[in-house]
Design an enzyme around this catalytic site. Sequence first.
Site, short mmCIF file in Angstrom:
data_model
loop_
_atom_site.label_atom_id
_atom_site.label_comp_id
_atom_site.label_asym_id
_atom_site.label_seq_id
_atom_site.Cartn_x
_atom_site.Cartn_y
_atom_site.Cartn_z
N VAL A 289 19.86 3.11 14.97
CA VAL A 289 19.02 3.65 13.85
C VAL A 289 18.94 2.50 12.76
O VAL A 289 17.74 2.34 12.31
CB VAL A 289 19.77 4.93 13.30
CG1 VAL A 289 18.97 5.38 11.95
CG2 VAL A 289 19.93 6.23 14.30
N GLU A 294 11.81 2.06 11.24
CA GLU A 294 11.01 3.21 11.42
C GLU A 294 10.09 3.22 10.21
O GLU A 294 9.23 4.12 10.36
CB GLU A 294 11.99 4.50 11.48
CG GLU A 294 12.78 4.84 10.18
CD GLU A 294 14.11 4.02 10.05
OE1 GLU A 294 14.77 4.77 9.24
OE2 GLU A 294 14.42 3.31 10.84
N ASP A 336 -26.91 -13.01 2.20
CA ASP A 336 -28.58 -13.01 1.42
C ASP A 336 -28.32 -13.74 0.22
O ASP A 336 -27.22 -14.07 -0.40
CB ASP A 336 -28.52 -11.51 1.08
CG ASP A 336 -30.19 -11.32 1.21
OD1 ASP A 336 -30.77 -12.37 1.17
OD2 ASP A 336 -30.64 -10.27 0.63
N ASP A 640 -28.81 -5.38 3.36
CA ASP A 640 -29.29 -4.29 2.53
C ASP A 640 -30.23 -3.23 2.99
O ASP A 640 -30.62 -2.16 2.28
CB ASP A 640 -29.89 -4.89 1.13
CG ASP A 640 -30.88 -5.95 1.31
OD1 ASP A 640 -31.51 -5.84 2.18
OD2 ASP A 640 -31.42 -6.37 0.40
N ASP A 644 -31.19 -4.23 8.66
CA ASP A 644 -30.16 -5.00 8.78
C ASP A 644 -28.75 -4.13 9.34
O ASP A 644 -27.97 -4.81 9.75
CB ASP A 644 -29.64 -5.20 7.33
CG ASP A 644 -30.65 -6.32 6.83
OD1 ASP A 644 -31.13 -7.40 7.59
OD2 ASP A 644 -30.64 -6.11 5.59
N ASN A 706 17.87 -6.12 9.94
CA ASN A 706 18.69 -5.58 11.01
C ASN A 706 19.26 -6.21 12.05
O ASN A 706 20.32 -5.64 12.61
CB ASN A 706 17.51 -4.48 11.50
CG ASN A 706 17.02 -3.36 10.51
OD1 ASN A 706 17.76 -3.14 9.51
ND2 ASN A 706 16.08 -3.01 10.97
N ASN A 734 20.27 1.39 5.97
CA ASN A 734 19.04 1.48 6.57
C ASN A 734 18.18 2.49 5.77
O ASN A 734 17.02 2.19 5.39
CB ASN A 734 19.27 2.22 8.07
CG ASN A 734 17.94 2.49 8.65
OD1 ASN A 734 17.24 1.47 8.98
ND2 ASN A 734 17.80 3.55 8.91
N ASP A 738 16.62 -0.90 3.13
CA ASP A 738 15.34 -1.13 3.86
C ASP A 738 14.25 -0.66 3.18
O ASP A 738 13.22 -1.40 2.94
CB ASP A 738 15.69 -0.44 5.11
CG ASP A 738 16.31 -1.40 6.18
OD1 ASP A 738 16.80 -2.42 5.80
OD2 ASP A 738 16.38 -1.09 7.31
#
Length: 905
Positions: A289, A294, A336, A640, A644, A706, A734, A738
């Site tokens: 874990v 996760e 442009d 524009d 295009d 970890n 954890n 984390d």
Amino acid sequence: MTNANIDLLDSVEASSHAITDVLKILSVDRDRGLPASEIERRRQQYGWNRLQQLKRRSNWQIALEQFKSPIVGLLAVAAILSFSFQEWVEGIAILIAILLNAGIGFVTEVKAVNSMESLQRLSRTYAKVRRDGRVQEIPSEEIVLGDIVVFEGGDLVPADLRILEASKLQADESALTGESVPVSKTADTLERDLPLAERTNMLFKGTAITRGTGEGVVVATGMNTELGHISSLTASAKEEITPLEKRLDKLGQNLIWVTAIIVVLVAIAGILGGKDLYLMIVTAVALAVGAVPEGLPIVATVALARGMWRMAKRNALINRLSAVETLGATSIICTDKTGTLTENRMTVTQIVLESGEVQVTGEALEAKGEFTRQGRKIDPLKEKILRSALEVGVLCNNAHLPESSNDNAIGDPMEVALLVAGAKAGIHKEELLSEFPEVREVAFESETKMMATIHKAGDGYHFAVKGASESVLPACTHKLTPEGSQPMSQQDRDYWQERGDRMARDGLRILALAEKTVDNPDAPAYEQLTFLGILGLLDPPRQDAKAAIKECQQAGIRVIMLTGDQPITARQIGLAVGLTSEQEAEARLGKELKNPDELSDQEKLQLRQVPIFARVSPEQKLNLIAIHQQAGAVVAMTGDGVNDAPALKKADIGIAMGKRGTQVAREAADMVLQDDAFSTIVAAIEQGRAIFANIRKFTLYLLSGNTGQIIAVAVASIANLPLPLFPLQILFINAVNDVFPALALGVGEGNPQQMKHPPRPSHEPILTRRHWGAIAGYGIIIAATILGVFIFSLRVLGLEERRAVTISFLTLAFTRLWHVFNMRDSDSRLFRNEITQNRFIWLALLICTGLILIAVYVPFIAQVLLIDPPSLEQWGLILGMSTIPLLIIQIWKLFKNRKFRRIAV
């Protein structure tokens, strides 16, 4: 027919009724449109002009999804094992960890989803309608039955319309009928019961105007439109999964398998070493874990949402999430000129006629100014040629000036400038049209580069024409002089073309004007014209464009100007904004951009070096994109117009103009610039780089931390030492250490130096080999620190095992907090960098420190985590040892920064 029966008028009926009958049924005056008093009543009766809304995921669905991950399954196994061994406290603690993990994931994901939805609400489409006698621009959803809609090429059709007037009108109905070729449209009455694709006097919601201009009356809105009838919208919105999120998900899944193998080996080694079976199983699950980050997808979503909000604040709206990742790898920007590198504040400053040169004062929308010749003020209404030129500019025009200072002008900026010039002379469009009502219009086309309007003028018809000088001059057989109309020779045409070139060299945009009066309104518009003169319009370079281009050059991004304007004008603007420093450099013509298959490798190489292209067509833009993409470049393209749209789709990043861009272009683009500024593109690229760098940082942070605790426990098991961490302590780190620092890293503003380095390769993964090496190195340093302080506490200080574990646990907790500072880029400053200047980092450290102290000094929690509150001397040992990895890694970074130009982490 009464208002109560309006809703019975569908597209079949509308197409088979005469225009007068349709207007009568809908109770609307074509010239004035609906009155304001009628709008709300019709909206109440027929609803908003919206399709069925996509149903978003409910909070309950988001909450339930937090329990579907493999990580939660591992935690559940640990809880079941705890309860089966009658370890009630540990089982309850694991359940709390499950709820805490789900709670954090739920809150962050809900906030991210809300952020994305808020951004989508910012990108509304608009339509031009005539109400109370004047044209105004409103959100498309506010359109009601009976509204008179004014449209032109590039607009999205906002509702089902019966066409009242059409000029060279074509629509792309492929989304509705599957017909890939644009359909020509007319205002003629048709037979009844024709199939949808043959109702050529109708425009349907969701389709696009590809060519021409016209007007129509709304006969159906919202779900009553043809699109509403056939739509099969899903009950819930399908969220876009970006390549970045897919890579993160794949990374997480791979880590689960790798971790599973490692923890099984650790568990076996511990059991074979004589450790308690239950302890090793629970430790193995806790390690699994703790090892798998996760939070990666959650933090990635938050990072994307936060980055998109920053872009929105800088006037860049993202249409597709995948564009955020691609932005950071952009290596070519094709832009442009008008409105992007220039101010888009068109102003007529010079008018050159056979009677002499006229200067015009006043700027932008200010309808006050003077007309002077050789320094003397003149009355434009008393000068026949000048007045004729101004009248043509006002008549051959689809723009509308605002009625008050609080309103915006509607239409192309160049056409707005012509109306302003006319207003300065006392020539107003409404008054002129009442004298010379418009009969028909020949819409502007990129092929002809001209536009014409035809007006009733006494017993004849007056043709007003404007366009590019190289297009208008060949169509003229006469010129208007003070002595009247005279034949125009080729020598005259050459003179006027050269005169226009000189104006272009002065940075002006050139527009030629012509006219004719004939008996037939259907006569060819571009033949036998009388030349009037040339207008020079000033559109100054944006003040921030030069700095933005320089920033691009420092960032390894090449900028290429593509414009439909003359080469001389393009070159002058290119020099002004620093696009090229070579005074002799000429703009290349777009006709050189052939299909890549027709070009040799040498020709492609030469074209890739060109910084300015003029007179570029939409097809040639596609060719340029292909030439650069074949060389491995990541291309951003601005656009524009409706033409295009293909280039915007083909480019890696399509960028549409929000102010002057058509709705078709905005729909095709990945990003919309609300201010049309080039500097906004650069800001968006910088934010794209920052987002990718942030995701890389928190991924590296999570995995290296970890890895450290896995190595520490694995070495202890293999060496038959007591475990330096208890299972619930691993779960605590954890869940607390984390998440908060990782979130803070994800929302950082990025390294200020990141735009001084070349773009990363588009195929580069989140973690390269160098990053995996850093993860291993950081992990070893962290593990060595934890094992060192643990063995020192046991063997040297002679502490009992539980207190020694407390010291190693707290050392790891604070080591991982300080480890966040190791995530700075190697080329950033030691004390003042993107990490230390991120206020969320300091907030995360404060929160985590508070939670650690609560865990130590709240008796119940300390008992669950098997923590004994340390003494003052022991706190000194903990804090001192926890800084060792920080010092080692920072010294290493300083050394690497001196040895190499840059090694980013």
